[in-house]
Design a protein around this motif. Structure first.
Motif, PDB file in Angstrom:
ATOM      1  N   LEU A 102       0.829  -1.202   0.000  1.00  0.00           N
ATOM      2  CA  LEU A 102       0.000   0.000   0.000  1.00  0.00           C
ATOM      3  C   LEU A 102       0.867   1.257   0.000  1.00  0.00           C
ATOM      4  O   LEU A 102       0.608   2.203  -0.755  1.00  0.00           O
ATOM      5  N   ALA A 103       1.907   1.270   0.812  1.00  0.00           N
ATOM      6  CA  ALA A 103       2.811   2.432   0.857  1.00  0.00           C
ATOM      7  C   ALA A 103       3.469   2.663  -0.495  1.00  0.00           C
ATOM      8  O   ALA A 103       3.554   3.807  -0.966  1.00  0.00           O
ATOM      9  N   LEU A 104       3.925   1.598  -1.130  1.00  0.00           N
ATOM     10  CA  LEU A 104       4.556   1.732  -2.449  1.00  0.00           C
ATOM     11  C   LEU A 104       3.546   2.196  -3.496  1.00  0.00           C
ATOM     12  O   LEU A 104       3.853   3.063  -4.316  1.00  0.00           O
ATOM     13  N   ALA A 105       2.351   1.645  -3.461  1.00  0.00           N
ATOM     14  CA  ALA A 105       1.317   2.055  -4.418  1.00  0.00           C
ATOM     15  C   ALA A 105       0.957   3.529  -4.231  1.00  0.00           C
ATOM     16  O   ALA A 105       0.769   4.252  -5.212  1.00  0.00           O
ATOM     17  N   ARG A 106       0.901   3.971  -2.982  1.00  0.00           N
ATOM     18  CA  ARG A 106       0.609   5.387  -2.721  1.00  0.00           C
ATOM     19  C   ARG A 106       1.702   6.299  -3.265  1.00  0.00           C
ATOM     20  O   ARG A 106       1.455   7.456  -3.566  1.00  0.00           O
ATOM     21  N   LEU A 107       2.908   5.761  -3.393  1.00  0.00           N
ATOM     22  CA  LEU A 107       4.018   6.518  -3.974  1.00  0.00           C
ATOM     23  C   LEU A 107       4.069   6.366  -5.497  1.00  0.00           C
ATOM     24  O   LEU A 107       4.986   6.854  -6.143  1.00  0.00           O
ATOM     25  N   GLY A 108       3.085   5.674  -6.055  1.00  0.00           N
ATOM     26  CA  GLY A 108       3.017   5.485  -7.502  1.00  0.00           C
ATOM     27  C   GLY A 108       3.965   4.417  -8.013  1.00  0.00           C
ATOM     28  O   GLY A 108       4.269   4.400  -9.209  1.00  0.00           O
TER      29      GLY A 108
END
Length: 140
Positions: A102-108
């Motif tokens: 989720l953290a990586l996805a939020r960073l695109g």
């Protein structure tokens, strides 16, 4: 008389294709990860997102250590934007890899979870690397 399995009918084939195709976009398994690492075809960065003590006790060979709570834009800026990350944690009883994804996805950032984590890795008969001092983004 029907079983509890068939009481709810299976999805139509087109819906099943869409569902299972999408699912593979979110996850990979230990076998495919191991194969890519052992054949030199890994086109991803493997992140062990557990705490330092667990990483030091044993981790997937080739995994870098980055606890899920320390995933930041600054740290990820070390990698080109298109870099695929594969994240794992202790296993099915742990949601650290979900938090990391989720953290990586939020960073695109492109990301997949390695389902099963360390538990799955060991269940497949694969070995862990040990003895590495824990630290952020240290290669195994």
């Amino acid at each position: 008389m029907s079983s509890s399995v068939s009481a709810t009918p299976a999805a139509a084939s087109d819906a099943a294709i869409a569902h299972f195709s999408a699912k593979l976009g979110f996850e990979t398994d230990c076998w495919d990860t191991h194969h890519a690492l052992s054949t030199g075809t890994a086109d991803f960065v493997l992140l062990d997102v557990r705490g330092p003590a667990l990483y030091a006790a044993g981790h997937v060979p080739g995994a870098l250590h980055l606890p899920h709570g320390k995933i930041t834009a600054r740290r990820m800026a070390e990698y080109p934007p298109e870099t695929l990350f594969v994240v794992y944690c202790a296993g099915p009883h742990c949601n650290g890899s979900t938090k990391a994804a989720l953290a990586l996805a939020r960073l695109g950032r492109p990301v997949k979870e390695m389902i099963g984590g360390v538990t799955g890795w060991l269940d497949e008969g694969f070995v862990l690397s040990e003895g590495m001092e824990p630290g952020t983004l240290h290669p195994a």
